[in-house]
Enzyme design. Sequence first.
Site, PDB file in Angstrom:
ATOM      1  N   LYS A 108      -3.300  -2.181  -5.855  1.00 25.69           N
ATOM      2  CA  LYS A 108      -3.806  -2.853  -4.639  1.00 25.69           C
ATOM      3  C   LYS A 108      -5.215  -2.422  -4.255  1.00 25.69           C
ATOM      4  O   LYS A 108      -5.794  -2.955  -3.324  1.00 25.69           O
ATOM      5  CB  LYS A 108      -2.865  -2.533  -3.475  1.00 25.69           C
ATOM      6  CG  LYS A 108      -1.516  -3.218  -3.570  1.00 25.69           C
ATOM      7  CD  LYS A 108      -0.706  -3.044  -2.308  1.00 25.69           C
ATOM      8  CE  LYS A 108       0.139  -1.800  -2.294  1.00 25.69           C
ATOM      9  NZ  LYS A 108       1.234  -1.745  -3.225  1.00 25.69           N
ATOM     10  N   GLY A 136      15.341   6.361  -4.680  1.00 27.72           N
ATOM     11  CA  GLY A 136      14.077   5.954  -5.332  1.00 27.72           C
ATOM     12  C   GLY A 136      13.318   4.881  -4.577  1.00 27.72           C
ATOM     13  O   GLY A 136      12.449   4.220  -5.127  1.00 27.72           O
ATOM     14  N   ASP A 138       0.687   1.595   3.466  1.00 28.70           N
ATOM     15  CA  ASP A 138       0.993   0.690   2.365  1.00 28.70           C
ATOM     16  C   ASP A 138       1.276  -0.718   2.910  1.00 28.70           C
ATOM     17  O   ASP A 138       0.822  -1.718   2.348  1.00 28.70           O
ATOM     18  CB  ASP A 138       2.197   1.226   1.588  1.00 28.70           C
ATOM     19  CG  ASP A 138       2.413   0.448   0.329  1.00 28.70           C
ATOM     20  OD1 ASP A 138       1.431   0.317  -0.443  1.00 28.70           O
ATOM     21  OD2 ASP A 138       3.525  -0.080   0.116  1.00 28.70           O
ATOM     22  N   LYS A 177      -0.824  -4.314   2.242  1.00 23.83           N
ATOM     23  CA  LYS A 177      -0.245  -5.611   1.839  1.00 23.83           C
ATOM     24  C   LYS A 177      -0.587  -6.689   2.859  1.00 23.83           C
ATOM     25  O   LYS A 177      -0.895  -7.830   2.511  1.00 23.83           O
ATOM     26  CB  LYS A 177       1.275  -5.476   1.704  1.00 23.83           C
ATOM     27  CG  LYS A 177       1.686  -4.625   0.519  1.00 23.83           C
ATOM     28  CD  LYS A 177       3.179  -4.418   0.500  1.00 23.83           C
ATOM     29  CE  LYS A 177       3.589  -3.436  -0.564  1.00 23.83           C
ATOM     30  NZ  LYS A 177       4.957  -2.959  -0.393  1.00 23.83           N
TER      31      LYS A 177
END
Length: 819
Positions: free
Chosen positions: A583, A668, A682, A686
């Site tokens: 990104k 995870g 994060d 986005k």
Amino acid sequence: MIQVLKFGGTSLANSQNILLVSKIIIKKFKKNKIAVVLSAPAQITNLLEKAIRLAVKKKNYKKEISKIEKKFYQIIKELSVKNEKFSSKELINKLDTEIKFLRKTLKSIYFLKQCPDNVFAKIISKGEILSTKIMENILISKNYKTFIINPIKNLIAHGNILDSSVDIQNSKKKIKKLNFHKKSIILMPGFIGGNNKKNLVLLGRNGSDYSAAILSACLQAKSCEIWTDVNGILTCDPKIVSNAKIISNITYNKVLKLSNLGAKVLHPKTILPLKKFNIPCYVKNTFNKNFIGTKIEKKLQGKKIQDYPSITYIKNMYQFLITCTNKENNIIQKKILENFTNHKISIFSIVNTIEKKYINFYIQKKYFKKTLYIIKNKIFQTEDFQKKIKIKKKLSMISIVQEKISEKNKLLKMIKKIYKNTQIDILQSITYQSKDIISFIINSKNRNKGIKLIHKIIFNPSKIIEIFLLGIGGIGQTLLKQISQEKSRLKKKNISIKIFLIANSKKILFNKNVINIKLWKKKFLNNTKKYITEKKIIEKINKIIKKNNYINPSIIDCTSSKKISNQYINYIKKGYHVITSNKKFNTGDLINYKKIRKIAHKKNRKFLYETNVGGGLPVIQTIKNFMKTGDKILHFKGILSGSLSFIFGKLEEGMSFSQAIKKAQKNGFTEPDPREDLSGLDVARKLLIIAREIGHNIELKDIKIQKILPEKINKKNNIQEFLEEIKKFNKYFFEQINSAKKNNQKIKFIGTIKKNGICEVKIAKINKKDPLYNVKDGENALSFYSKYYQPIPLVIRGYGAGKEVTASGVFSDLLNTIL
Ligand code: ADP
Ligand code: ASP
Ligand code: MG
């Protein structure tokens, strides 16, 4: 009836090849009467020419002469070792005499600083004289009778001393008078003729083919065989396209066009005499003597014979652009055509521009001096003529020749498109009266790539994807696995995927001939080259990709490196698509964000990043479709983080905040350090990508991030300590959930974009009717409220992370490069 055979330079390059040729000659002679035309051993003519050029410039030419002497001496010596009966003494004497002549003549040239054409001709024909002498001795040593035709006396030629043409009728009379013994093998040095004063002249570089054609006509031969170093006439020069196809049958007309347009396999002057006397010609390989080769004839016979298109090229072309007034234009053009015809200069594509301010044409390098002379003396007759002309060098002309080019326009379009995609500029496409030729002028640096591409389009029109993979963590490795699994299925659809480079931040594996996908891991691990720094890796990659010889190459970035993303614009400029799950670029500087799209558009390359938001979910694609159809996204609301979707889902189910984080980490869902997820950065990234995609010109700093945690936490703590410390927020979240529940609401961590472009990342209370209400367990959901989609939004929902889905998103981007 007699047969004529001609052996070229490579066929006579050394003693071993010469013996091979002698065996072919003897075998043929046992079946038929034959006459043999011989070239000089490979490189000898070039060396002789070079020696003259050096001597004229008063430079040292002696090395060239020594090389020639050494080469012939070695051939003679080796032949005498292999064959006791071979009399080397006479040949050595002959060699000494010729070398003495060369040294003496070149010395004079050196002093005079010039070389008249007749002397030039005498010097550079020495190779053929010696190779004929050598072959004569071999045949005599094997007890065959020989007869040498002296071309100076018998091939009556006229025109330019260095590029003469032979008068067949006169030569035929001469040759008829020769009294050769019926059982002799006739030999003749190629490349040479004689003028009416019985002086030696040349038939043009590469002219031994022409000698053979002339001799065939004079002897009324039943066939003329050209023995060379390839299997025959192929669909392209095999030195450039290694898998070029053999053309088993071809017409005189097509070969004429091919050789005129550069195919070196036959000298252009060869075909006309053969055609005139209807003598079939075979092109055969000395080193594969039983192979059938190519038959050149008047008409293609038999249904099975295919009229393959053939690709050929001329290396050194010059463009002339002459500035002139509208008035001058027609006169100048007429003068050019007249003078060029008189001077036998072939001119390609003479055109005047729409406004008639320029005349534009192309010639081969060999005509350059003459052309300048004509322009200066016959056209402008003024000193300042140079101001009026612009010359562009280092150009090449690629041509496609066929008896009948089917769907010529379609082929033209395809070539133009693929050239555009691979950064090959077509300076000009050339049209001819003959409809079955297509030619393009391009820069010589793109020649080989351009030829390969056309051959590929015509003969193997599969869709090609060439991969340079950066980053082999979870996503990169999974992508390779998926490609490996899908390869054969794609092959059936004519899609071929080739991997050339795999790298991580420490190692690089590159194979210019394709990396075997099944063995990549082993090869990568066994790659003993030392670990290097990321900077060095990037430098190496840049070096490799600079020479872009690929058809449809893609750089795939599965790293999270900023340094790599800084290279994207460079990659696109070099003609690579860029596909990224990283990104960093799209959330970087807005100026670069816009720049890359502009350049990608200009270069017709793709910049694809579907996995930047929502993993494999079709988010970017959907937004692009919105924009295309004219719909407008007014408002956006989404759960963009798998980890936070999981954590907030668990809170609703009654789990404590600290436990929910631990579980998310264990399953995870989070980054190794869950604090990164909790920072909201994060999600902000986005959201920024979506906002920009919608058309808002904003930077990351413009996005408001509401903290998830009500108080600061100790940044220095390690993860374990953090997981302990976080327990203090359990009560706070418990209360948040309960207060929402009372109003039939749930709390979620979401990103929103308002109509005016204001973006926020925050914890929000979600109503029951909202599509985000039930999203949990790590799912993502994105609601787009648009002109057409409201009050119920268009929703994309599904797992938005995980290596399988993300890799498949990258894979789908990759397949989009061939659309
Ligand atoms: P020789 O020394 O035997 O006269 P040349 O080097 O003059 O041989 O010509 C043979 C070469 O022509 C081949 O080695 C090949 O590289 C080149 N060539 C160019 N176009 C073609 C083609 N269409 N088919 C075969 N060979 C070609
Ligand atoms: N030896 C001459 C040349 O190299 C003629 C030939 O080989 O056909 O041009
Ligand atoms: Mg040749």
